[in-house]
Design a protein around this motif. Structure first.
Motif, short mmCIF file in Angstrom:
data_model
loop_
_atom_site.label_atom_id
_atom_site.label_comp_id
_atom_site.label_asym_id
_atom_site.label_seq_id
_atom_site.Cartn_x
_atom_site.Cartn_y
_atom_site.Cartn_z
N MET A 41 -10.09 -11.47 72.36
CA MET A 41 -10.75 -10.86 73.51
C MET A 41 -11.82 -11.82 74.05
O MET A 41 -12.56 -12.44 73.30
CB MET A 41 -11.40 -9.54 73.06
CG MET A 41 -12.17 -8.79 74.12
SD MET A 41 -12.70 -7.18 73.45
CE MET A 41 -14.08 -6.85 74.55
N ASN A 42 -11.89 -11.93 75.36
CA ASN A 42 -12.86 -12.80 76.01
C ASN A 42 -14.22 -12.10 76.06
O ASN A 42 -14.37 -11.04 76.67
CB ASN A 42 -12.36 -13.11 77.43
CG ASN A 42 -13.26 -14.04 78.19
OD1 ASN A 42 -14.33 -14.43 77.72
ND2 ASN A 42 -12.84 -14.42 79.39
N SER B 150 -18.87 -11.04 82.26
CA SER B 150 -17.82 -12.03 82.59
C SER B 150 -16.70 -12.05 81.55
O SER B 150 -15.94 -13.02 81.48
CB SER B 150 -18.41 -13.44 82.72
OG SER B 150 -19.43 -13.47 83.69
N GLY B 151 -16.59 -10.99 80.78
CA GLY B 151 -15.58 -10.93 79.73
C GLY B 151 -14.43 -9.99 80.06
O GLY B 151 -14.14 -9.72 81.23
N GLU B 152 -13.79 -9.48 79.02
CA GLU B 152 -12.54 -8.74 79.13
C GLU B 152 -12.71 -7.38 78.47
O GLU B 152 -13.37 -7.25 77.44
CB GLU B 152 -11.48 -9.56 78.39
CG GLU B 152 -10.05 -9.20 78.59
CD GLU B 152 -9.12 -10.20 77.91
OE1 GLU B 152 -7.95 -10.28 78.30
OE2 GLU B 152 -9.56 -10.90 76.96
N THR B 153 -12.12 -6.35 79.06
CA THR B 153 -12.17 -5.02 78.46
C THR B 153 -11.04 -4.85 77.45
O THR B 153 -10.00 -5.52 77.53
CB THR B 153 -12.02 -3.92 79.53
OG1 THR B 153 -10.68 -3.96 80.05
CG2 THR B 153 -13.03 -4.09 80.65
N PRO B 154 -11.19 -3.91 76.50
CA PRO B 154 -10.07 -3.60 75.60
C PRO B 154 -8.81 -3.20 76.36
O PRO B 154 -7.70 -3.57 75.97
CB PRO B 154 -10.62 -2.45 74.74
CG PRO B 154 -12.08 -2.67 74.72
CD PRO B 154 -12.42 -3.20 76.10
N ALA B 155 -8.97 -2.46 77.46
CA ALA B 155 -7.80 -2.06 78.25
C ALA B 155 -7.07 -3.28 78.82
O ALA B 155 -5.83 -3.32 78.87
CB ALA B 155 -8.22 -1.12 79.39
N GLU B 156 -7.82 -4.29 79.25
CA GLU B 156 -7.19 -5.51 79.78
C GLU B 156 -6.49 -6.28 78.67
O GLU B 156 -5.40 -6.85 78.90
CB GLU B 156 -8.24 -6.36 80.47
CG GLU B 156 -8.71 -5.77 81.79
CD GLU B 156 -9.95 -6.44 82.37
OE1 GLU B 156 -10.22 -6.24 83.56
OE2 GLU B 156 -10.66 -7.17 81.62
N VAL B 157 -7.07 -6.30 77.49
CA VAL B 157 -6.41 -6.96 76.37
C VAL B 157 -5.10 -6.24 76.05
O VAL B 157 -4.06 -6.88 75.82
CB VAL B 157 -7.33 -7.01 75.13
CG1 VAL B 157 -6.59 -7.62 73.94
CG2 VAL B 157 -8.60 -7.80 75.42
N TRP B 158 -5.13 -4.93 76.04
CA TRP B 158 -3.91 -4.16 75.76
C TRP B 158 -2.83 -4.47 76.80
O TRP B 158 -1.65 -4.59 76.46
CB TRP B 158 -4.22 -2.67 75.72
CG TRP B 158 -3.01 -1.81 75.53
CD1 TRP B 158 -2.50 -0.90 76.41
CD2 TRP B 158 -2.13 -1.78 74.39
NE1 TRP B 158 -1.37 -0.31 75.90
CE2 TRP B 158 -1.13 -0.84 74.66
CE3 TRP B 158 -2.12 -2.47 73.19
CZ2 TRP B 158 -0.10 -0.55 73.76
CZ3 TRP B 158 -1.09 -2.19 72.27
CH2 TRP B 158 -0.10 -1.26 72.56
N SER B 159 -3.22 -4.63 78.05
CA SER B 159 -2.25 -4.92 79.10
C SER B 159 -1.54 -6.24 78.86
O SER B 159 -0.34 -6.38 79.17
CB SER B 159 -2.93 -4.95 80.47
OG SER B 159 -3.35 -3.66 80.85
#
Length: 198
Positions: free
Chosen positions: A79-80, A114-123
């Motif tokens: 994850m970012n 400026s990072g990434e959400t858990p939902a975006e990682v799941w996508s």
């Protein structure tokens, strides 16, 4: 039904210092290399497809426990954490202005600056998961494991996690058309017989 075993990479200097790594490509430290070289994948996982995050700490972990070169998938990159990468999680947590939250208060849409959400990682994980055609081992990162295990356990990053990720253990989920189902207990890595590659 396909089984996927998830393994967290070995320690790095940033892990030991409590610094957030995210996508920063920090290598394993020497103590981790020695520990991993003494371990191996247990049967039947030693004959499963081997995958790893392309980041060095995961890729080298996969090689040390298997004596094989893993396939890599960008989907497995950590994850970012954006502007928080390299910073101390303890320091961020103690600063009420930072916006830092403990995992049980994330929800699926928590975003580091400026990072990434858990939902975006799941996508980005979903297409890779659906592409698997046989039992596999994926050496990756705690963030990736949390997101896959959260889906398997039906946990929404709200309240205490129903699992605790430890190193040197395989966390297994079963993939089917119905979704993800977690195994009740992780599988320990096996000890390598000294002087062998078995």
């Amino acid at each position: 039904m396909i089984r996927l075993a998830l393994l967290r990479h070995g320690h790095t200097s940033w892990n030991r210092a409590g610094r957030i790594q995210g996508r920063s490509d920090i290598p394993l430290d020497d103590a981790a290399r020695a520990e991993l070289a003494a371990q191996r994948l247990p049967a039947p996982w030693d004959t499963a497809d081997l995958w790893a995050s392309p980041l060095a700490r995961a890729n080298e972990t996969a090689q040390l426990i298997s004596h094989q070169t893993p396939q890599t998938a960008d989907a497995l990159v950590e994850m970012n954490w954006g502007q928080w990468e390299g910073q101390s999680s303890v320091a961020l947590s103690s600063d009420p202005q930072s916006g830092f939250r403990d995992i049980e208060h994330w929800g699926w849409h928590y975003r580091p600056p400026s990072g990434e959400t858990p939902a975006e990682v799941w996508s980005r994980l979903q297409p890779w998961l659906t592409s698997l055609t046989q039992d596999s081992v994926a050496v990756c990162h705690i963030g990736i494991m949390r997101i896959i295990l959260a889906h398997a356990h039906g946990w929404d990053f709200d309240g205490p996690a129903p699992f605790r990720i430890k190193r040197n253990r395989l966390f297994v989920v079963e993939l089917s058309e119905a979704g993800l189902t977690p195994w009740s207990s992780p599988v320990r890595l096996a000890q390598r017989i000294k002087g062998t590659t078995e």
